[in-house]
Design a protein around this motif. Sequence first.
Motif, PDB file in Angstrom:
ATOM      1  N   LEU A 159       0.825  -1.205   0.000  1.00  0.00           N
ATOM      2  CA  LEU A 159       0.000   0.000   0.000  1.00  0.00           C
ATOM      3  C   LEU A 159       0.861   1.257   0.000  1.00  0.00           C
ATOM      4  O   LEU A 159       0.533   2.256  -0.674  1.00  0.00           O
ATOM      5  CB  LEU A 159      -0.925   0.001   1.213  1.00  0.00           C
ATOM      6  CG  LEU A 159      -1.911  -1.164   1.345  1.00  0.00           C
ATOM      7  CD1 LEU A 159      -2.866  -0.906   2.505  1.00  0.00           C
ATOM      8  CD2 LEU A 159      -2.686  -1.392   0.059  1.00  0.00           C
TER       9      LEU A 159
ATOM     10  N   ASP B  61      -4.516  -1.577   6.196  1.00  0.00           N
ATOM     11  CA  ASP B  61      -3.986  -2.751   5.503  1.00  0.00           C
ATOM     12  C   ASP B  61      -4.552  -4.048   6.061  1.00  0.00           C
ATOM     13  O   ASP B  61      -4.124  -5.127   5.676  1.00  0.00           O
ATOM     14  CB  ASP B  61      -2.452  -2.789   5.626  1.00  0.00           C
ATOM     15  CG  ASP B  61      -1.977  -3.015   7.058  1.00  0.00           C
ATOM     16  OD1 ASP B  61      -2.746  -2.722   7.991  1.00  0.00           O
ATOM     17  OD2 ASP B  61      -0.839  -3.489   7.235  1.00  0.00           O
TER      18      ASP B  61
ATOM     19  N   ILE C 203      -4.325   6.132   2.923  1.00  0.00           N
ATOM     20  CA  ILE C 203      -4.394   4.698   3.194  1.00  0.00           C
ATOM     21  C   ILE C 203      -5.401   4.473   4.319  1.00  0.00           C
ATOM     22  O   ILE C 203      -5.208   4.930   5.446  1.00  0.00           O
ATOM     23  CB  ILE C 203      -3.012   4.145   3.578  1.00  0.00           C
ATOM     24  CG1 ILE C 203      -2.029   4.329   2.404  1.00  0.00           C
ATOM     25  CG2 ILE C 203      -3.117   2.673   3.960  1.00  0.00           C
ATOM     26  CD1 ILE C 203      -0.613   3.837   2.707  1.00  0.00           C
TER      27      ILE C 203
END
Length: 448
Positions: free
Chosen positions: A259, A278, A275
């Motif tokens: 990412l 994750d 972001i």
Amino acid sequence: MPSTDAWTLLRSLFDAAVAAADPALCVPSNLPARPRGRTIVVGAGKAAAAMAVAVEAHWPWPLEGVVVTRVGHGAPTRRIRVVEAGHPVPDEAGAEAARDILAMMHGLTSDDLVIGLISGGGSALLTLPAGGVTLADKQAVNRALLKSGARIGEMNAVRKHLSAIKGGRLAAAAAPARFVSLVISDVPGDDLSVIASGPTVADPSTLEDARAVLARYRIDVAGRIAAHLADPANETPKPGDPRLARTENHLIATPWDALAAAASKAREAGYAPLILGDAIEGEARECGVVHAGVALSAARHGAPAAPPCVLISGGETTVTVRGRGRGGRNVEFLLSLALALDGQAGIFGLAADTDGIDGTEDNAGAFLGPDTLARARALGLDPRARLDDNDGYSVFAALGDILVTGPTRTNVNDFRAILIDAPPVDRTAVTPSAASAHRAPTPRRDPG
């Protein structure tokens, strides 16, 4: 505002994410020192063959070994044998490879070194039924778990306790040799005991946990499995087990690495990356609704990110299979996202599995645009009904928006990117170059 073609940008972000987990980059610098004795290489996962190639290229001394990977994910090697086996449902090829790998652990000494190459997919690929459990038993349980909506950690708690090689048993069998395991993570939170069901990691889960998972998802099992899970003698090696004292496990590539690489690529293209996480789990269709809410807030209010921006996320969603359609968790996510966005202008998306295969189909994932629903309906497709039938693949395939990459030979879980261009403006004041940035681009399919 950037005028980059949305599909081209999204595909470049996916490529950057995959490249960050390329075994050719992350294996060499993590190889251990040469031992006094023998070097054995074993491994399992969708990245296992590419990892074996990287080891061979950077290990000039004698070695031997076996790794098992998914059918179609192999690579040519000279000294390490690569076996291709079934995934996500285990098969006899995987069982035979697991027997060979376990046999190589016998008779090792403290002068010997075992290098483990572990990546996502190893749970199904490295299959060796324990006790009186049969391969058919494990296949039936695996199919039921895959359809149940169980999280990866829950599934692997069951798999470990039905295996003669997972849950720390592989490393235990190698004692007293040194065991250095290089691990590419595909699980939320990068839990080493969950990745490939932790064949080289002491297992914190228990037989009771495995039984609880089966009960929670109402999965009926053969009497042999029930008896096996009820016997305390079948517990896995636990933290502190002396057989694992010389075992090291090193994460060499993670979903966050992927990412972060995509975020850097977006920034270079003039889009602010955000972001979202994750380690996102949950039902794919529900995650689609949540991601749509964040994207709409960004498009309409400039928060939590102001356009032009890209929302990026990873993790592993699940699909509780209720229909009979063709799907995968990424196309299910995208179809749900499209329905929730309802044609909002200026929002494009991509969702794909970094291993190149979304579920059991031939695609990595698919693309989405503001016109996805309208184009599908023009073809006579009912997107809501297709979602209810778990049939996202058929919708995006009919639109020509399927992303086909072929096996990438790595695996850091799912990758999702939602591109949000600047909010709508007065069309009479838009210059031709600015208008082109709002126009829905032509879908592109990788020739694969």
